[in-house]
Scaffold this motif. Structure first.
Motif, PDB file in Angstrom:
ATOM      1  N   LEU A  96      23.687 -39.650   8.591  1.00  0.00           N
ATOM      2  CA  LEU A  96      23.139 -38.733   9.590  1.00  0.00           C
ATOM      3  C   LEU A  96      22.575 -39.518  10.781  1.00  0.00           C
ATOM      4  CD1 LEU A  96      22.317 -35.919  10.606  1.00  0.00           C
ATOM      5  CD2 LEU A  96      20.274 -36.055   9.178  1.00  0.00           C
ATOM      6  N   ARG A  97      21.849 -40.604  10.492  1.00  0.00           N
ATOM      7  CA  ARG A  97      21.302 -41.436  11.580  1.00  0.00           C
ATOM      8  C   ARG A  97      22.431 -41.897  12.502  1.00  0.00           C
ATOM      9  NH1 ARG A  97      17.869 -43.810   7.564  1.00  0.00           N
ATOM     10  NH2 ARG A  97      15.704 -43.178   7.939  1.00  0.00           N
TER      11      ARG A  97
ATOM     12  N   GLN B   6      20.145 -41.455   0.151  1.00  0.00           N
ATOM     13  CA  GLN B   6      19.931 -42.511   1.151  1.00  0.00           C
ATOM     14  C   GLN B   6      21.180 -42.694   2.007  1.00  0.00           C
ATOM     15  OE1 GLN B   6      17.398 -44.071   2.206  1.00  0.00           O
ATOM     16  NE2 GLN B   6      15.861 -43.619   0.647  1.00  0.00           N
TER      17      GLN B   6
ATOM     18  N   LEU C 225      14.924 -36.365   8.360  1.00  0.00           N
ATOM     19  CA  LEU C 225      16.377 -36.332   8.141  1.00  0.00           C
ATOM     20  C   LEU C 225      16.725 -35.292   7.083  1.00  0.00           C
ATOM     21  CD1 LEU C 225      17.187 -40.146   8.251  1.00  0.00           C
ATOM     22  CD2 LEU C 225      17.713 -38.457   9.999  1.00  0.00           C
ATOM     23  N   HIS C 226      15.878 -35.205   6.071  1.00  0.00           N
ATOM     24  CA  HIS C 226      16.102 -34.228   5.012  1.00  0.00           C
ATOM     25  C   HIS C 226      16.114 -32.809   5.581  1.00  0.00           C
ATOM     26  CE1 HIS C 226      15.867 -33.318   0.590  1.00  0.00           C
ATOM     27  NE2 HIS C 226      15.511 -32.145   1.071  1.00  0.00           N
TER      28      HIS C 226
ATOM     29  N   ASP D 112      14.174 -41.273  -3.563  1.00  0.00           N
ATOM     30  CA  ASP D 112      15.484 -40.781  -3.174  1.00  0.00           C
ATOM     31  C   ASP D 112      16.631 -41.504  -3.863  1.00  0.00           C
ATOM     32  OD1 ASP D 112      14.977 -38.597  -1.603  1.00  0.00           O
ATOM     33  OD2 ASP D 112      14.574 -39.810   0.176  1.00  0.00           O
TER      34      ASP D 112
ATOM     35  N   PHE E 289      13.972 -41.729  12.906  1.00  0.00           N
ATOM     36  CA  PHE E 289      13.751 -40.506  12.134  1.00  0.00           C
ATOM     37  C   PHE E 289      13.287 -40.894  10.734  1.00  0.00           C
ATOM     38  CE2 PHE E 289      16.754 -39.030  15.313  1.00  0.00           C
ATOM     39  CZ  PHE E 289      16.406 -37.707  15.536  1.00  0.00           C
TER      40      PHE E 289
ATOM     41  N   LEU F 195      16.573 -31.955   8.677  1.00  0.00           N
ATOM     42  CA  LEU F 195      17.704 -31.796   9.598  1.00  0.00           C
ATOM     43  C   LEU F 195      19.004 -31.560   8.823  1.00  0.00           C
ATOM     44  CD1 LEU F 195      18.844 -31.756  12.448  1.00  0.00           C
ATOM     45  CD2 LEU F 195      18.874 -34.252  12.446  1.00  0.00           C
ATOM     46  N   LEU F 196      19.155 -32.257   7.717  1.00  0.00           N
ATOM     47  CA  LEU F 196      20.369 -32.057   6.911  1.00  0.00           C
ATOM     48  C   LEU F 196      20.453 -30.627   6.387  1.00  0.00           C
ATOM     49  CD1 LEU F 196      20.510 -35.427   4.965  1.00  0.00           C
ATOM     50  CD2 LEU F 196      22.332 -34.532   6.426  1.00  0.00           C
ATOM     51  N   GLU F 197      19.319 -30.056   6.033  1.00  0.00           N
ATOM     52  CA  GLU F 197      19.318 -28.647   5.593  1.00  0.00           C
ATOM     53  C   GLU F 197      19.772 -27.745   6.741  1.00  0.00           C
ATOM     54  OE1 GLU F 197      15.680 -28.817   2.293  1.00  0.00           O
ATOM     55  OE2 GLU F 197      15.240 -28.293   4.372  1.00  0.00           O
TER      56      GLU F 197
ATOM     57  N   ASN G 157      12.731 -40.254   6.703  1.00  0.00           N
ATOM     58  CA  ASN G 157      13.609 -39.594   5.743  1.00  0.00           C
ATOM     59  C   ASN G 157      13.252 -38.120   5.565  1.00  0.00           C
ATOM     60  OD1 ASN G 157      14.963 -41.945   5.445  1.00  0.00           O
ATOM     61  ND2 ASN G 157      14.304 -42.348   3.340  1.00  0.00           N
TER      62      ASN G 157
ATOM     63  N   ALA H  41      23.565 -28.276   7.246  1.00  0.00           N
ATOM     64  CA  ALA H  41      24.397 -27.664   6.203  1.00  0.00           C
ATOM     65  C   ALA H  41      24.463 -26.143   6.368  1.00  0.00           C
ATOM     66  CB  ALA H  41      23.860 -28.030   4.826  1.00  0.00           C
TER      67      ALA H  41
ATOM     68  N   LEU I 209      21.126 -32.923  -1.517  1.00  0.00           N
ATOM     69  CA  LEU I 209      19.713 -32.689  -1.182  1.00  0.00           C
ATOM     70  C   LEU I 209      18.959 -32.075  -2.371  1.00  0.00           C
ATOM     71  CD1 LEU I 209      19.793 -31.251   2.465  1.00  0.00           C
ATOM     72  CD2 LEU I 209      19.294 -33.590   1.736  1.00  0.00           C
TER      73      LEU I 209
ATOM     74  N   ILE J  13      26.446 -31.613   0.989  1.00  0.00           N
ATOM     75  CA  ILE J  13      25.139 -32.003   1.539  1.00  0.00           C
ATOM     76  C   ILE J  13      24.042 -31.276   0.768  1.00  0.00           C
ATOM     77  CG2 ILE J  13      23.617 -31.834   3.565  1.00  0.00           C
ATOM     78  CD1 ILE J  13      26.093 -32.138   5.345  1.00  0.00           C
TER      79      ILE J  13
ATOM     80  N   LEU K   3      23.369 -40.483   2.651  1.00  0.00           N
ATOM     81  CA  LEU K   3      23.476 -39.308   3.514  1.00  0.00           C
ATOM     82  C   LEU K   3      22.563 -39.461   4.734  1.00  0.00           C
ATOM     83  CD1 LEU K   3      25.149 -36.714   3.121  1.00  0.00           C
ATOM     84  CD2 LEU K   3      23.133 -35.640   2.133  1.00  0.00           C
ATOM     85  N   TYR K   4      21.347 -39.930   4.515  1.00  0.00           N
ATOM     86  CA  TYR K   4      20.407 -40.157   5.621  1.00  0.00           C
ATOM     87  C   TYR K   4      20.992 -41.174   6.604  1.00  0.00           C
ATOM     88  CZ  TYR K   4      16.790 -37.990   2.619  1.00  0.00           C
ATOM     89  OH  TYR K   4      16.060 -37.144   1.824  1.00  0.00           O
TER      90      TYR K   4
END
Ligand code: ZN
Lengths: 203, 79
Positions: free
Chosen positions: A131-132, A125, B8-9, A120, B3, B11-13, B5, B16, A199, A195, A127-128
């Motif tokens: 999000l956390r 990273q 999280l990936h 990654d 969580f 979830l981010l999708e 990664n 978005a 990704l 985002i 972004l993760y």
């Protein structure tokens, strides 16, 4: 429309007319279930059981049929939902919420390891991490549980069973959590497009 | 709560793509039969269907069911 009215009238009738309508509808539902779930390896007995359960639901909700679609289409939609619910219930019968949340469930775990971390990008990273943080500060405990269970592979309907609530309520919790997280990112200057681009490996 | 990664990936999708969905699963079931008929006949969708479509995009359970439903529809006589 006339045919639709006929179905409701016949199912609301008494005696032989009603019995005949019920058995005709049963045949239609069984045929539909066998066709749509052929890939899931369902047998005749399963289709008959589902048709029976669906018939009860259909007869109990005849008043709510508004004639927007053909009657048989409406009835089939109910039968399919009944079937999918039953298949989900069977599949998750022995699985607890804790198991999916903590990844202790081997039948659901697709062998997913954290392969991402090594490859990654720094952006991803970050972004993760963000999000956390948003999950921790912006979501309610219930929303966190729902999100964890969903990501662990449990469908909304089964999460609702475990949480002692209904599918609509869990769907709403998930929906609101997604929107909340989206807003949190937007408030900190990160758009949905950004985002997606991070990704996808861009940015 | 932790969580991975990977999660999280995913979830981010989901985050978005998140859109305001005014329908719930019961509402979806109420309209899905009509939606499916219109879908099969290739007729022009009405505004209520935008809500159904949005719900199907947002709700994995209803989307799953819709796919099975479309299979079952092949056994119905739509004449
Ligand atoms: Zn739904």
């Amino acid at each position: 429309m006339v045919a639709s009215m006929n179905w409701v009238e016949r199912l609301n009738a008494e005696g032989e007319t009603r019995e005949e309508a019920i058995s005709q509808l049963r045949v239609i539902l069984v045929r539909g279930i066998l066709k749509s779930f052929a890939s899931r390896g369902v047998d005749n007995a399963f289709a008959e059981d589902i048709a029976q359960d669906a018939l009860l639901r259909i007869l109990n909700s005849l008043d709510s049929f508004e004639g927007r679609s053909r009657f048989t289409t409406w009835a089939m939609a109910i039968a399919v939902r009944t079937a999918v619910s039953e298949l989900r219930r069977r599949h998750f019968r022995d699985v607890s919420l804790e198991q999916v949340i903590h990844g202790e469930n081997n039948t659901l775990d697709l062998g997913e390891t954290d392969v991402r971390s090594a490859e990654d990008s720094i952006d991803r990273q970050a972004l993760y991490d963000q999000l956390r943080e948003h999950i921790e500060t912006d979501l309610t405990e219930k929303q966190k549980t729902v999100i964890q269970a969903l990501l662990g592979g449990m469908p909304v309907e089964n999460i609702a069973d475990r949480m002692g609530t209904n599918r609509n309520a869990v769907y709403k919790m998930m929906h609101d959590a997604r929107l909340k997280l989206k807003q949190s990112f937007e408030s900190s200057g990160v758009s949905p497009e950004e985002i997606q681009s991070i990704l996808a490996g861009g940015a | 709560m932790t969580f991975s990664n990977d999660k999280l990936h995913r979830l981010l999708e989901m985050v978005a793509e998140a859109k305001e969905d005014l329908m719930d699963c019961d509402g979806c079931l109420e309209h899905i039969a009509h939606y499916a008929e219109v879908h099969l006949q290739g007729l022009s969708p009405r505004e209520k269907f935008a809500e159904v479509k949005l719900h199907l995009q947002s709700c994995p359970c209803c989307k799953d069911e819709f796919e099975y439903f479309m299979q079952a529809m092949q056994t119905l006589d739509l004449e």
